[in-house]
Design a protein around this motif. Structure first.
Motif, mmCIF file in Angstrom:
data_model
loop_
_atom_site.group_PDB
_atom_site.id
_atom_site.type_symbol
_atom_site.label_atom_id
_atom_site.label_comp_id
_atom_site.label_asym_id
_atom_site.label_seq_id
_atom_site.Cartn_x
_atom_site.Cartn_y
_atom_site.Cartn_z
ATOM 1 N N ALA A 194 74.124 52.345 30.725
ATOM 2 C CA ALA A 194 74.091 53.369 29.670
ATOM 3 C C ALA A 194 73.119 52.969 28.558
ATOM 4 O O ALA A 194 72.412 53.823 28.010
ATOM 5 C CB ALA A 194 75.492 53.592 29.113
ATOM 6 N N ALA A 195 73.070 51.694 28.237
ATOM 7 C CA ALA A 195 72.135 51.219 27.209
ATOM 8 C C ALA A 195 70.697 51.474 27.652
ATOM 9 O O ALA A 195 69.868 51.953 26.874
ATOM 10 C CB ALA A 195 72.360 49.734 26.941
ATOM 11 N N ARG A 196 70.401 51.175 28.894
ATOM 12 C CA ARG A 196 69.038 51.347 29.418
ATOM 13 C C ARG A 196 68.574 52.796 29.319
ATOM 14 O O ARG A 196 67.385 53.077 29.119
ATOM 15 C CB ARG A 196 68.989 50.856 30.873
ATOM 16 C CG ARG A 196 67.659 51.075 31.581
ATOM 17 C CD ARG A 196 66.539 50.311 30.874
ATOM 18 N NE ARG A 196 65.281 50.447 31.556
ATOM 19 C CZ ARG A 196 64.470 51.505 31.462
ATOM 20 N NH1 ARG A 196 64.814 52.536 30.707
ATOM 21 N NH2 ARG A 196 63.333 51.534 32.110
ATOM 22 N N GLN A 197 69.506 53.727 29.424
ATOM 23 C CA GLN A 197 69.166 55.152 29.357
ATOM 24 C C GLN A 197 68.735 55.593 27.952
ATOM 25 O O GLN A 197 68.219 56.699 27.793
ATOM 26 C CB GLN A 197 70.355 56.003 29.826
ATOM 27 C CG GLN A 197 70.720 55.784 31.286
ATOM 28 C CD GLN A 197 69.555 56.021 32.223
ATOM 29 O OE1 GLN A 197 68.865 57.025 32.141
ATOM 30 N NE2 GLN A 197 69.310 55.071 33.112
ATOM 31 N N GLN A 198 68.925 54.745 26.973
ATOM 32 C CA GLN A 198 68.594 55.101 25.585
ATOM 33 C C GLN A 198 67.098 54.977 25.269
ATOM 34 O O GLN A 198 66.650 55.436 24.226
ATOM 35 C CB GLN A 198 69.386 54.217 24.607
ATOM 36 C CG GLN A 198 70.882 54.272 24.776
ATOM 37 C CD GLN A 198 71.448 55.639 24.463
ATOM 38 O OE1 GLN A 198 71.123 56.232 23.433
ATOM 39 N NE2 GLN A 198 72.292 56.132 25.338
ATOM 40 N N SER A 220 70.252 34.536 34.166
ATOM 41 C CA SER A 220 69.728 34.883 35.495
ATOM 42 C C SER A 220 70.466 36.067 36.104
ATOM 43 O O SER A 220 69.841 36.968 36.674
ATOM 44 C CB SER A 220 69.831 33.671 36.432
ATOM 45 O OG SER A 220 69.002 32.633 35.972
ATOM 46 N N VAL A 221 71.786 36.072 35.992
ATOM 47 C CA VAL A 221 72.577 37.176 36.547
ATOM 48 C C VAL A 221 72.230 38.483 35.833
ATOM 49 O O VAL A 221 72.017 39.513 36.472
ATOM 50 C CB VAL A 221 74.084 36.864 36.481
ATOM 51 C CG1 VAL A 221 74.916 38.094 36.823
ATOM 52 C CG2 VAL A 221 74.426 35.718 37.426
ATOM 53 N N ALA A 222 72.133 38.445 34.519
ATOM 54 C CA ALA A 222 71.770 39.661 33.770
ATOM 55 C C ALA A 222 70.364 40.118 34.153
ATOM 56 O O ALA A 222 70.126 41.315 34.356
ATOM 57 C CB ALA A 222 71.867 39.404 32.266
ATOM 58 N N ALA A 223 69.428 39.180 34.269
ATOM 59 C CA ALA A 223 68.041 39.531 34.606
ATOM 60 C C ALA A 223 67.928 40.129 36.002
ATOM 61 O O ALA A 223 67.013 40.907 36.269
ATOM 62 C CB ALA A 223 67.151 38.293 34.477
ATOM 63 N N HIS A 228 80.585 45.551 31.849
ATOM 64 C CA HIS A 228 79.230 45.149 31.473
ATOM 65 C C HIS A 228 78.184 46.019 32.170
ATOM 66 O O HIS A 228 77.236 46.492 31.540
ATOM 67 C CB HIS A 228 78.965 43.692 31.871
ATOM 68 C CG HIS A 228 79.659 42.678 31.040
ATOM 69 N ND1 HIS A 228 80.389 41.656 31.603
ATOM 70 C CD2 HIS A 228 79.735 42.497 29.709
ATOM 71 C CE1 HIS A 228 80.865 40.882 30.646
ATOM 72 N NE2 HIS A 228 80.501 41.382 29.475
ATOM 73 N N ILE A 229 78.353 46.204 33.468
ATOM 74 C CA ILE A 229 77.366 46.960 34.247
ATOM 75 C C ILE A 229 77.262 48.393 33.733
ATOM 76 O O ILE A 229 76.164 48.919 33.529
ATOM 77 C CB ILE A 229 77.729 46.964 35.749
ATOM 78 C CG1 ILE A 229 77.827 45.541 36.295
ATOM 79 C CG2 ILE A 229 76.746 47.800 36.548
ATOM 80 C CD1 ILE A 229 76.583 44.711 36.165
#
Length: 183
Positions: free
Chosen positions: A54-58, A90-93, A48-49
């Motif tokens: 990698a998603a954020r880099q898009q 919460s964990v994802a945020a 997941h991490i």
């Protein structure tokens, strides 16, 4: 408040469903490219991490849609989710690569994607353009968004992790680790 404030609490990154359209309008007004992904994110692990980074880099911001507890049960069956939706959100945020999180109730992400209007919708390598939900794909493409498929991290999945915990639990006499009563 827009994300990317280094002092922002993870709680401030969780967007209530009713506020998602206004939040999206604010992002669009600032000409920021919104990357969106969605899923259960039941027990966060290295796969997941890696995927979320990698998603954020898009693009400029990453919004993660989290399936509600009831929709996870529909998708994954009895005994899931292991963690409640508020905990999973919460964990994802709390992750630095995640700018915002929104919980949605439907089994399909169609309504979530329609509200989020991503510039880029990221899916994991267990999907192809042909195997993703085509209604969801059309909703993204209708507003000018594109679909990006990212590779999986081999051997890293929630199912694999739960299987390992169950095997270890059996060896140590633990009972039904992944089972719990509906709340």
């Amino acid at each position: 408040m827009l994300p990317n404030d280094s002092c922002m609490s993870f709680r401030e990154k969780i967007i209530p469903w009713a506020k998602l359209p206004a939040w999206r309008a604010e992002i669009r007004a600032k000409s920021l490219r919104l990357v969106v992904t969605n899923g259960c994110f039941d027990i966060l692990h290295l796969g997941h991490i890696t995927y979320l980074e990698a998603a954020r880099q898009q693009g400029d911001l990453l919004l993660v849609g989290i399936n509600s507890d009831s929709s996870v049960r529909e998708l994954k069956g009895a005994g899931r989710p292991v963690n409640f939706q508020s905990d999973r959100a919460s964990v994802a945020a709390a992750l630095g690569c995640v700018d915002a999180v929104c919980v949605f109730n439907e089994r399909s992400a169609l309504q979530f994607l329609t509200a989020a209007q991503p510039d880029i919708w990221v899916k994991g390598g267990d999907y192809t353009l042909e195997s993703i939900n085509q209604d969801e794909r059309r909703a993204v493409e209708k507003t000018g968004g594109k679909v990006v498929i990212l590779p999986l991290v081999p051997g890293k999945s929630t199912t694999t992790l739960l299987d390992k915990i169950t095997r270890l639990g059996g060896r140590w006499g633990w009972s039904a680790i992944a089972q719990r009563e509906d709340a």
